[in-house]
Design a protein around this motif. Structure first.
Motif, PDB file in Angstrom:
ATOM      1  N   CYS A  59      -5.477 -77.681   4.561  1.00  0.00           N
ATOM      2  CA  CYS A  59      -6.556 -77.390   3.612  1.00  0.00           C
ATOM      3  C   CYS A  59      -6.750 -75.878   3.526  1.00  0.00           C
ATOM      4  N   ALA A 106      -9.219 -72.647   2.633  1.00  0.00           N
ATOM      5  CA  ALA A 106     -10.645 -72.344   2.681  1.00  0.00           C
ATOM      6  C   ALA A 106     -10.865 -70.850   2.523  1.00  0.00           C
ATOM      7  N   PHE A 114     -14.251 -74.951   1.758  1.00  0.00           N
ATOM      8  CA  PHE A 114     -12.897 -75.510   1.723  1.00  0.00           C
ATOM      9  C   PHE A 114     -12.667 -76.450   0.555  1.00  0.00           C
ATOM     10  N   SER A 165      -5.499 -76.544  -1.698  1.00  0.00           N
ATOM     11  CA  SER A 165      -5.033 -77.284  -0.527  1.00  0.00           C
ATOM     12  C   SER A 165      -3.781 -78.088  -0.842  1.00  0.00           C
ATOM     13  N   ALA A 177     -12.548 -79.612   9.140  1.00  0.00           N
ATOM     14  CA  ALA A 177     -13.139 -78.317   8.800  1.00  0.00           C
ATOM     15  C   ALA A 177     -14.156 -77.886   9.848  1.00  0.00           C
TER      16      ALA A 177
END
Length: 311
Positions: free
Chosen positions: A19, A21, A71, A79, A99
């Motif tokens: 992911c 962020a 994120f 992502s 996260a």
């Protein structure tokens, strides 16, 4: 040269994917003896990406002394994850826990003071994450999706049937390893879309405009299979298990996440606080409603998770 406050790009693993962020650290940098700042973990709602106005909230929190980790879910935005725009409730909840774990690992922040902040569909995720992780110190659920059955009733019966057929077709396509059958995230009343309240499509367009994005830059369709999950998803039920302070920012004119259901669930949170706004679901991201809600959220944060200052 941009006048935007500094942020850095970071990545963390969730499942088999990474992911993306944005990491915001307080500006100016706190004095060395002030201690590391609390960190607010943030994500967007149904089909949303962090580029849709979340920077505006993060920058306000950053200026008040908080770090923020904003994120994109797997399959969305910057992502990884295939197929693109796959909206999986289970995977998004996993992404939230990944996260939070990543935020706790960051040396620049106080990993013992993690706050979760979610808006719209992610408001429900913030509630369940706080309920499942006893070490989360505070939560903010903004215009939160709390009750799938209540939200499903905002869609006309004919549109519901048509979305259901698309969902079954998408599941069949998945079994046959064919490309997903997609459905719009937002449409006009009566159109086949996950949200077709009168203000839904215009609200998305206003969000795009406020975020300096064009319609071509924002994917507006997702695999339809999630339509079978949403009516059964009731994250508001987890509110009674949230032990930390939690703020519910509720829009009285919300046509997407009906406020009556949210207020019913919020009343069961042991340390819940509710602030109501004379606004619609999409109004809260810009203008006077935004200024009001972000000010209230900062008061909540500084009360329950104040940034440390040098002695």
């Amino acid at each position: 040269m941009s006048d935007a406050p500094p942020r850095s790009d970071v990545r963390f693993t969730s499942g088999a994917d990474r992911c993306h962020a944005w990491l915001y650290l307080p500006t100016p940098t706190p004095a060395p003896d002030a201690g590391a700042p609390p960190v607010v973990v943030m994500a967007h709602g149904l089909g949303g990406v962090k580029a849709l106005r979340l920077a505006a909230f993060a920058e306000r929190f950053q200026a008040a002394g908080y770090a923020c980790l904003v994120f994109d879910y797997r399959h969305f935005g910057d992502s990884e994850g295939q197929p693109r725009e796959l909206l999986s409730i289970r995977r998004q909840r996993e992404d939230w826990h990944a996260a939070v774990a990543f935020a706790r690992s960051l040396p620049e922040v106080d990993g013992d003071r993690v706050v979760v902040w979610g808006t719209s569909f992610a408001g429900g995720h913030a509630i369940t994450t706080a309920a499942e992780d006893a070490d989360v110190v505070a939560a903010i659920a903004q215009c939160p999706f709390t009750d799938g059955f209540a939200s499903a009733r905002t869609i006309s019966p004919l549109a519901t049937v048509r979305v259901g057929f698309a969902a079954f077709a998408d599941h069949l396509a998945r079994l046959l390893r064919r490309p997903p059958v997609r459905v719009k995230v937002a449409g006009r009343p009566g159109e086949v879309a996950l949200m077709n309240a009168p203000d839904a499509l215009d609200g998305i367009h206003e969000l795009l405009k406020a975020s300096d994005l064009t319609e071509d830059e924002y994917p507006d369709e997702v695999p339809a299979r999630v339509a079978l999950e949403i009516p059964l998803h009731r994250p508001g039920r987890a509110a009674s298990r949230v032990r930390c302070p939690i703020l519910f920012s509720v829009c009285d004119g919300d046509t997407v996440a009906p406020p009556r259901a949210t207020l019913r669930h919020a009343a069961k949170a042991p340390r819940g606080e509710v602030i109501r706004y004379p606004a619609g679901h999409f109004d809260i991201y810009t203008g006077e409603p935004f200024e009001a809600v972000v000010a209230d959220q900062l008061r909540f944060l500084t009360t329950h998770v104040p940034p440390r200052t040098a002695p």
